[in-house]
Design a protein around this motif. Sequence first.
Motif, PDB file in Angstrom:
ATOM      1  N   LEU A   1       0.813  -1.216   0.000  1.00 25.02           N
ATOM      2  CA  LEU A   1       0.000   0.000   0.000  1.00 25.02           C
ATOM      3  C   LEU A   1       0.852   1.274   0.000  1.00 25.02           C
ATOM      4  N   GLY A   2       1.973   1.251   0.701  1.00 21.16           N
ATOM      5  CA  GLY A   2       2.849   2.427   0.678  1.00 21.16           C
ATOM      6  C   GLY A   2       3.412   2.671  -0.703  1.00 21.16           C
ATOM      7  N   SER A   3       3.724   1.597  -1.409  1.00 21.31           N
ATOM      8  CA  SER A   3       4.349   1.723  -2.725  1.00 21.31           C
ATOM      9  C   SER A   3       3.413   2.317  -3.773  1.00 21.31           C
ATOM     10  N   MET A   4       2.113   2.301  -3.495  1.00 20.58           N
ATOM     11  CA  MET A   4       1.175   2.765  -4.519  1.00 20.58           C
ATOM     12  C   MET A   4       1.154   4.285  -4.656  1.00 20.58           C
ATOM     13  N   LEU A   5       1.745   5.003  -3.706  1.00 20.93           N
ATOM     14  CA  LEU A   5       1.686   6.461  -3.758  1.00 20.93           C
ATOM     15  C   LEU A   5       2.587   7.060  -4.825  1.00 20.93           C
ATOM     16  N   THR A   6       3.727   6.447  -5.092  1.00 19.79           N
ATOM     17  CA  THR A   6       4.720   7.065  -5.980  1.00 19.79           C
ATOM     18  C   THR A   6       4.895   6.271  -7.274  1.00 19.79           C
ATOM     19  N   PRO A   7       5.324   6.949  -8.333  1.00 19.55           N
ATOM     20  CA  PRO A   7       5.569   6.249  -9.607  1.00 19.55           C
ATOM     21  C   PRO A   7       6.665   5.199  -9.526  1.00 19.55           C
ATOM     22  N   ILE A   8       7.599   5.355  -8.579  1.00 16.32           N
ATOM     23  CA  ILE A   8       8.707   4.406  -8.475  1.00 16.32           C
ATOM     24  C   ILE A   8       8.501   3.401  -7.350  1.00 16.32           C
ATOM     25  N   GLY A   9       7.324   3.398  -6.736  1.00 14.28           N
ATOM     26  CA  GLY A   9       7.073   2.499  -5.617  1.00 14.28           C
ATOM     27  C   GLY A   9       6.950   1.047  -6.017  1.00 14.28           C
ATOM     28  N   ASN A  10       6.510   0.804  -7.234  1.00  8.22           N
ATOM     29  CA  ASN A  10       6.385  -0.564  -7.725  1.00  8.22           C
ATOM     30  C   ASN A  10       6.436  -0.564  -9.245  1.00  8.22           C
ATOM     31  N   PRO A  11       6.684  -1.700  -9.864  1.00  9.67           N
ATOM     32  CA  PRO A  11       6.839  -1.754 -11.325  1.00  9.67           C
ATOM     33  C   PRO A  11       5.600  -1.320 -12.102  1.00  9.67           C
ATOM     34  N   GLN A  12       4.403  -1.682 -11.609  1.00  9.73           N
ATOM     35  CA  GLN A  12       3.204  -1.324 -12.367  1.00  9.73           C
ATOM     36  C   GLN A  12       2.975   0.187 -12.386  1.00  9.73           C
ATOM     37  N   ASN A  13       3.325   0.858 -11.292  1.00  8.69           N
ATOM     38  CA  ASN A  13       3.186   2.313 -11.268  1.00  8.69           C
ATOM     39  C   ASN A  13       4.130   2.982 -12.254  1.00  8.69           C
ATOM     40  N   LEU A  14       5.366   2.509 -12.283  1.00  8.31           N
ATOM     41  CA  LEU A  14       6.346   3.084 -13.198  1.00  8.31           C
ATOM     42  C   LEU A  14       5.891   2.904 -14.638  1.00  8.31           C
ATOM     43  N   TYR A  15       5.368   1.737 -14.946  1.00  7.57           N
ATOM     44  CA  TYR A  15       4.890   1.462 -16.300  1.00  7.57           C
ATOM     45  C   TYR A  15       3.699   2.352 -16.650  1.00  7.57           C
ATOM     46  N   LEU A  16       2.689   2.402 -15.784  1.00  6.98           N
ATOM     47  CA  LEU A  16       1.479   3.168 -16.073  1.00  6.98           C
ATOM     48  C   LEU A  16       1.740   4.674 -16.056  1.00  6.98           C
ATOM     49  N   PHE A  17       2.631   5.107 -15.189  1.00 10.34           N
ATOM     50  CA  PHE A  17       3.011   6.523 -15.137  1.00 10.34           C
ATOM     51  C   PHE A  17       3.552   6.978 -16.488  1.00 10.34           C
ATOM     52  N   THR A  18       4.380   6.141 -17.100  1.00 11.76           N
ATOM     53  CA  THR A  18       4.951   6.451 -18.411  1.00 11.76           C
ATOM     54  C   THR A  18       3.939   6.230 -19.530  1.00 11.76           C
ATOM     55  N   GLU A  19       3.206   5.140 -19.455  1.00  3.31           N
ATOM     56  CA  GLU A  19       2.270   4.761 -20.520  1.00  3.31           C
ATOM     57  C   GLU A  19       1.173   5.801 -20.725  1.00  3.31           C
ATOM     58  N   TYR A  20       0.654   6.354 -19.621  1.00  2.01           N
ATOM     59  CA  TYR A  20      -0.455   7.303 -19.717  1.00  2.01           C
ATOM     60  C   TYR A  20      -0.012   8.768 -19.585  1.00  2.01           C
ATOM     61  N   GLY A  21       1.270   8.989 -19.459  1.00  6.11           N
ATOM     62  CA  GLY A  21       1.794  10.351 -19.431  1.00  6.11           C
ATOM     63  C   GLY A  21       1.342  11.181 -18.243  1.00  6.11           C
ATOM     64  N   PHE A  22       1.270  10.564 -17.065  1.00  5.05           N
ATOM     65  CA  PHE A  22       0.917  11.310 -15.854  1.00  5.05           C
ATOM     66  C   PHE A  22       2.008  12.324 -15.519  1.00  5.05           C
ATOM     67  N   SER A  23       1.609  13.439 -14.918  1.00  4.53           N
ATOM     68  CA  SER A  23       2.591  14.307 -14.271  1.00  4.53           C
ATOM     69  C   SER A  23       2.723  13.831 -12.829  1.00  4.53           C
ATOM     70  N   LEU A  24       3.835  14.161 -12.174  1.00  3.95           N
ATOM     71  CA  LEU A  24       4.044  13.701 -10.803  1.00  3.95           C
ATOM     72  C   LEU A  24       2.960  14.223  -9.858  1.00  3.95           C
ATOM     73  N   PRO A  25       2.621  15.530  -9.887  1.00  2.32           N
ATOM     74  CA  PRO A  25       1.546  16.020  -9.003  1.00  2.32           C
ATOM     75  C   PRO A  25       0.213  15.320  -9.273  1.00  2.32           C
TER      76      PRO A  25
END
Length: 371
Positions: free
Chosen positions: A134-158
């Motif tokens: 659950l802690g890892s879900m907050l940040t783009p680098i917290g887990n592999p799926q976040n890093l992938y989806l952060f890049t795939e959908y073009g999220f900004s960090l905020p």
Amino acid sequence: MKTKIVGFIKTDTILVVSGILAAISCFFVHPDKKYLDYVNYRVLAILFSLMLVVSALVRIGTFDYLTHKLLGRIHSERYISLFLVLLSFFLSMLLTNDVALVTLVPFALLLLGAFGDRRRTIYTLILMTVAANLGSMLTPIGNPQNLYLFTEYGFSLPEFLKLMLPYSLASLVLLILSVFWLNRTDHTADLAASPEASRPNLPKLAVYLVLFIICLLTVAGTLHYLIMLGVVAAVILVMDFRAFRKVDYALLLTFVFFFILIGNLGQIDAIRDTLTKIVDQNVTLTAVLSSQIISNVPAAMLLSAFTKQGSALVVGVNLGGLGTLIASMASLITYKFYAKDRKKGEGYLIKFTIINLLFLAVLYGLHLILK
């Protein structure tokens, strides 16, 4: 040989399955130059670099030292449990849920063993696992799926942080309440006999922290991923080439296989249209349910090919890490450590599943309110 093959399949089941599926898909969409466009090289480069830096930090004893220092002053079982859970929660935001558990679980077993209470040890291990997921879900680098989806959908960090913050805050409150509920009575023990960890090499620590910042700059889009990859690989190759051995190459190869599978499925009109209709009916619920069966990293990669609802998918695969033991592969890390010293009748899996499902029910209820 047979034993080794069976062991490999058990250890890297997701890798084997993804490889087989990718190979099968190649019969329907024959390999050509388009295959090169399937792979998200930026995600692979960032993931590899982060794992390499964290591996180097682990090898110089950074987290061993910090953990011993922080826990050395606490002698209450209740507050040791609380601290371990909170440490798992916050460390996973920067180090990934896998690394947080690999680092902390052995020390948790050592420290909690001083109290001789197996029941509470099990509950603490389970809550540490939930906290890391659950802690890892907050940040783009917290887990592999976040890093992938952060890049795939073009999220900004905020934008990403704003999306996941309500779930993280609710998770933190639930975890604290759970620790005190499961530790309604308290015990103390003298933990002074626990072995001391040596101080990490400060020059190396400083260099690795700079490399970690370089990785973060790349995630934020400030630095090109090839520059980051070149700098990180070259520096660690010179300073500690053995750190390369601890990189999870199976995970990286799994990503490649899924890129091929997803790319090929996207080329088959009937499959693409059918899956798009199914997924878009309820992206978050589909992601939660899919994660229970195939784990949340593959679920994120597979479902992203059939929906444009990136926010709903991010929430779904992160909440989907709760539930079954394989919903998040990080959960298997704790179980493997526990299994080495388990005793009959302790019911780890039953307790793990019940606690995870309770957390999932509450957080999915929150999602329905926020929706």
